[in-house]
Design a protein around this motif. Structure first.
Motif, mmCIF file in Angstrom:
data_model
loop_
_atom_site.group_PDB
_atom_site.id
_atom_site.type_symbol
_atom_site.label_atom_id
_atom_site.label_comp_id
_atom_site.label_asym_id
_atom_site.label_seq_id
_atom_site.Cartn_x
_atom_site.Cartn_y
_atom_site.Cartn_z
ATOM 1 N N MET A 10 2.956 -17.458 -1.917
ATOM 2 C CA MET A 10 3.961 -16.613 -2.173
ATOM 3 C C MET A 10 3.204 -15.292 -2.932
ATOM 4 S SD MET A 10 6.832 -17.487 -5.049
ATOM 5 C CE MET A 10 7.697 -16.239 -5.983
ATOM 6 N N TRP A 11 2.203 -15.414 -3.979
ATOM 7 C CA TRP A 11 1.705 -14.271 -4.548
ATOM 8 C C TRP A 11 0.298 -13.812 -4.234
ATOM 9 C CZ3 TRP A 11 4.686 -10.667 -7.251
ATOM 10 C CH2 TRP A 11 6.104 -11.109 -7.238
ATOM 11 N N GLU A 12 -0.369 -14.903 -3.809
ATOM 12 C CA GLU A 12 -1.693 -14.501 -3.592
ATOM 13 C C GLU A 12 -2.367 -15.299 -2.537
ATOM 14 O OE1 GLU A 12 -0.389 -16.493 -6.137
ATOM 15 O OE2 GLU A 12 -1.119 -18.487 -5.261
ATOM 16 N N SER A 13 -3.425 -14.681 -2.279
ATOM 17 C CA SER A 13 -4.228 -15.204 -0.930
ATOM 18 C C SER A 13 -5.268 -16.167 -1.422
ATOM 19 C CB SER A 13 -4.601 -14.034 -0.238
ATOM 20 O OG SER A 13 -5.866 -13.329 -1.059
ATOM 21 N N ARG A 14 -5.922 -16.338 -2.591
ATOM 22 C CA ARG A 14 -6.740 -17.335 -2.805
ATOM 23 C C ARG A 14 -6.909 -17.993 -4.146
ATOM 24 N NH1 ARG A 14 -12.082 -13.390 -2.633
ATOM 25 N NH2 ARG A 14 -11.509 -12.305 -0.700
ATOM 26 N N GLY A 15 -5.516 -17.979 -4.726
ATOM 27 C CA GLY A 15 -5.382 -18.842 -6.160
ATOM 28 C C GLY A 15 -4.589 -17.911 -7.113
ATOM 29 N N TRP A 16 -4.646 -18.484 -8.144
ATOM 30 C CA TRP A 16 -3.612 -17.814 -9.258
ATOM 31 C C TRP A 16 -4.551 -16.960 -10.232
ATOM 32 C CZ3 TRP A 16 0.878 -16.223 -9.526
ATOM 33 C CH2 TRP A 16 1.759 -15.851 -10.916
ATOM 34 N N ASN A 17 -5.038 -17.766 -11.330
ATOM 35 C CA ASN A 17 -5.235 -17.473 -12.710
ATOM 36 C C ASN A 17 -5.981 -15.961 -12.689
ATOM 37 O OD1 ASN A 17 -5.881 -17.151 -15.446
ATOM 38 N ND2 ASN A 17 -6.801 -19.296 -15.489
ATOM 39 N N ARG A 19 -7.998 -14.737 -10.017
ATOM 40 C CA ARG A 19 -8.250 -14.716 -8.723
ATOM 41 C C ARG A 19 -7.772 -13.487 -7.854
ATOM 42 N NH1 ARG A 19 -8.267 -21.022 -7.317
ATOM 43 N NH2 ARG A 19 -10.271 -21.527 -8.712
ATOM 44 N N GLU A 20 -7.884 -13.232 -6.823
ATOM 45 C CA GLU A 20 -7.302 -12.049 -6.084
ATOM 46 C C GLU A 20 -5.906 -12.284 -5.660
ATOM 47 O OE1 GLU A 20 -7.844 -10.830 -1.485
ATOM 48 O OE2 GLU A 20 -9.785 -10.611 -2.764
ATOM 49 N N ILE A 21 -5.064 -11.264 -6.040
ATOM 50 C CA ILE A 21 -3.732 -11.026 -5.782
ATOM 51 C C ILE A 21 -3.355 -10.280 -4.536
ATOM 52 C CG2 ILE A 21 -1.409 -10.681 -6.734
ATOM 53 C CD1 ILE A 21 -2.395 -11.197 -9.467
ATOM 54 N N ASP A 22 -2.705 -10.663 -3.564
ATOM 55 C CA ASP A 22 -2.266 -9.621 -2.341
ATOM 56 C C ASP A 22 -0.949 -10.178 -1.901
ATOM 57 O OD1 ASP A 22 -2.420 -8.079 -0.279
ATOM 58 O OD2 ASP A 22 -3.957 -9.199 0.844
ATOM 59 N N TYR A 23 -0.138 -9.045 -2.191
ATOM 60 C CA TYR A 23 1.524 -9.404 -1.970
ATOM 61 C C TYR A 23 1.925 -8.131 -1.196
ATOM 62 C CZ TYR A 23 6.369 -10.200 -2.493
ATOM 63 O OH TYR A 23 7.784 -10.357 -2.246
ATOM 64 N N GLN A 24 2.486 -8.222 -0.278
ATOM 65 C CA GLN A 24 3.182 -7.203 0.236
ATOM 66 C C GLN A 24 4.661 -7.319 0.747
ATOM 67 O OE1 GLN A 24 0.084 -8.002 2.341
ATOM 68 N NE2 GLN A 24 -1.086 -6.583 0.829
ATOM 69 N N TRP A 25 5.820 -6.511 0.286
ATOM 70 C CA TRP A 25 7.164 -6.842 0.773
ATOM 71 C C TRP A 25 7.687 -5.532 1.467
ATOM 72 C CZ3 TRP A 25 11.750 -4.643 -0.457
ATOM 73 C CH2 TRP A 25 12.825 -5.422 0.014
ATOM 74 N N ARG A 36 -1.716 -5.515 -5.153
ATOM 75 C CA ARG A 36 -3.224 -6.157 -4.765
ATOM 76 C C ARG A 36 -3.946 -5.893 -5.736
ATOM 77 N NH1 ARG A 36 -5.015 -3.944 0.986
ATOM 78 N NH2 ARG A 36 -6.013 -5.758 0.798
ATOM 79 N N SER A 37 -4.834 -6.896 -6.148
ATOM 80 C CA SER A 37 -6.052 -6.904 -7.209
ATOM 81 C C SER A 37 -6.914 -7.764 -6.571
ATOM 82 C CB SER A 37 -5.309 -7.563 -8.480
ATOM 83 O OG SER A 37 -6.254 -7.473 -9.466
ATOM 84 N N GLY A 38 -8.320 -7.358 -7.064
ATOM 85 C CA GLY A 38 -9.308 -8.162 -6.877
ATOM 86 C C GLY A 38 -9.685 -9.190 -7.884
ATOM 87 N N GLY A 39 -9.005 -9.451 -8.985
ATOM 88 C CA GLY A 39 -9.339 -10.332 -9.991
ATOM 89 C C GLY A 39 -10.080 -9.817 -10.870
ATOM 90 N N MET A 40 -10.533 -10.853 -11.991
ATOM 91 C CA MET A 40 -11.180 -10.571 -12.888
ATOM 92 C C MET A 40 -12.748 -11.040 -12.738
ATOM 93 S SD MET A 40 -8.981 -9.748 -15.334
ATOM 94 C CE MET A 40 -9.586 -10.059 -16.783
ATOM 95 N N GLY A 41 -13.159 -11.614 -11.751
ATOM 96 C CA GLY A 41 -14.347 -12.044 -11.293
ATOM 97 C C GLY A 41 -15.320 -10.775 -10.913
ATOM 98 N N GLY A 42 -15.047 -9.674 -10.901
ATOM 99 C CA GLY A 42 -15.940 -8.670 -10.806
ATOM 100 C C GLY A 42 -16.064 -8.504 -9.101
ATOM 101 N N GLY A 55 -1.972 -2.373 -8.466
ATOM 102 C CA GLY A 55 -3.404 -2.719 -8.131
ATOM 103 C C GLY A 55 -4.578 -2.342 -8.709
ATOM 104 N N ASP A 56 -5.682 -2.403 -8.313
ATOM 105 C CA ASP A 56 -6.906 -1.818 -8.983
ATOM 106 C C ASP A 56 -6.958 -0.384 -8.837
ATOM 107 O OD1 ASP A 56 -7.914 -4.386 -9.504
ATOM 108 O OD2 ASP A 56 -8.889 -4.485 -7.631
ATOM 109 N N ILE A 57 -6.772 -0.121 -7.704
ATOM 110 C CA ILE A 57 -6.339 1.431 -7.098
ATOM 111 C C ILE A 57 -4.981 1.411 -6.787
ATOM 112 C CG2 ILE A 57 -7.244 3.219 -5.963
ATOM 113 C CD1 ILE A 57 -10.083 2.101 -5.923
ATOM 114 N N ALA A 58 -4.136 2.145 -7.203
ATOM 115 C CA ALA A 58 -2.654 2.377 -6.785
ATOM 116 C C ALA A 58 -2.288 3.607 -6.414
ATOM 117 C CB ALA A 58 -1.772 1.713 -8.088
ATOM 118 N N ILE A 59 -1.735 3.678 -5.246
ATOM 119 C CA ILE A 59 -1.432 4.936 -4.551
ATOM 120 C C ILE A 59 0.293 4.832 -4.161
ATOM 121 C CG2 ILE A 59 -1.686 6.724 -2.848
ATOM 122 C CD1 ILE A 59 -4.607 5.778 -2.772
ATOM 123 N N GLY A 60 1.194 5.444 -4.827
ATOM 124 C CA GLY A 60 2.440 5.230 -4.462
ATOM 125 C C GLY A 60 3.332 6.305 -5.195
ATOM 126 N N LEU A 61 4.648 6.035 -4.995
ATOM 127 C CA LEU A 61 5.822 6.699 -5.708
ATOM 128 C C LEU A 61 5.539 6.410 -7.140
ATOM 129 C CD1 LEU A 61 8.044 8.831 -5.209
ATOM 130 C CD2 LEU A 61 9.650 6.832 -5.231
#
Length: 167
Positions: A10-17, A19-25, A36-42, A55-61
């Motif tokens: 639903m929200w992430e591609s690899r897990g939750w806490n 980890r990476e978040i990847d969601y497009q609607w 989109r976020s790369g997560g806390m793990g560097g 996201g980590d780098i966000a470009i939009g309205l």
């Protein structure tokens, strides 16, 4: 659907806490909302592009991220056209943050703009502990006109010089 993993897919591609978040609607090919976020793990930084981008780098309205670029931006480094809020905020109209730079109104610890409000304010009209501008107001003021405890203004210099002129 497993109740322990209700969020998988639903929200992430690899897990939750952390980890990476990847969601497009509504779809990845046309993301109106992009998270989109790369997560806390560097891991690598993820770029989110969309009408609403988070996201980590966000470009939009509307952009929210460590580095955000858009019409309305919120983040550590926020660059926008109308409103920027962040540690370093740059905007054409309104900027607020530790360092705020704008063409119209800036509010922050260090504010640079046409109207600047902050501890150190630099602008046409500057209000702050240290105000530098055409009209400056605060404790230490530097400019043409202004009012302050320590006025270093053209008006103050003319007033002091007038005290020593003989009629």
């Amino acid at each position: 659907m497993n109740s322990k993993n209700w969020f998988n897919g639903m929200w992430e591609s690899r897990g939750w806490n952390q980890r990476e978040i990847d969601y497009q609607w509504p779809s990845p090919s046309f993301p109106v909302i992009n998270v989109r976020s790369g997560g806390m793990g560097g891991g690598r930084k993820r770029v989110a592009i969309g009408v609403i981008a988070v996201g980590d780098i966000a470009i939009g309205l509307v952009s929210i991220g460590a580095v955000s670029i858009g019409v309305f931006s919120l983040g550590a480094v926020a660059i926008s056209w109308l409103l920027s809020l962040g540690a370093v905020a740059m905007s054409s109209y309104l900027a607020g943050g530790a360092v705020a730079i704008s063409n119209w109104l800036s509010v922050g610890a260090v504010a640079v703009g046409d109207l600047a409000l902050g501890a150190v304010a630099i602008g046409r009209t500057a209000i702050g502990a240290v105000g530098i501008g055409e009209s400056a107001y605060g404790v230490v003021v530097i400019g043409i006109h202004g009012l302050g405890l320590i006025p270093i203004t053209v008006d103050a210099v003319k007033w002091v010089a007038g005290l020593f002129k003989s009629n």
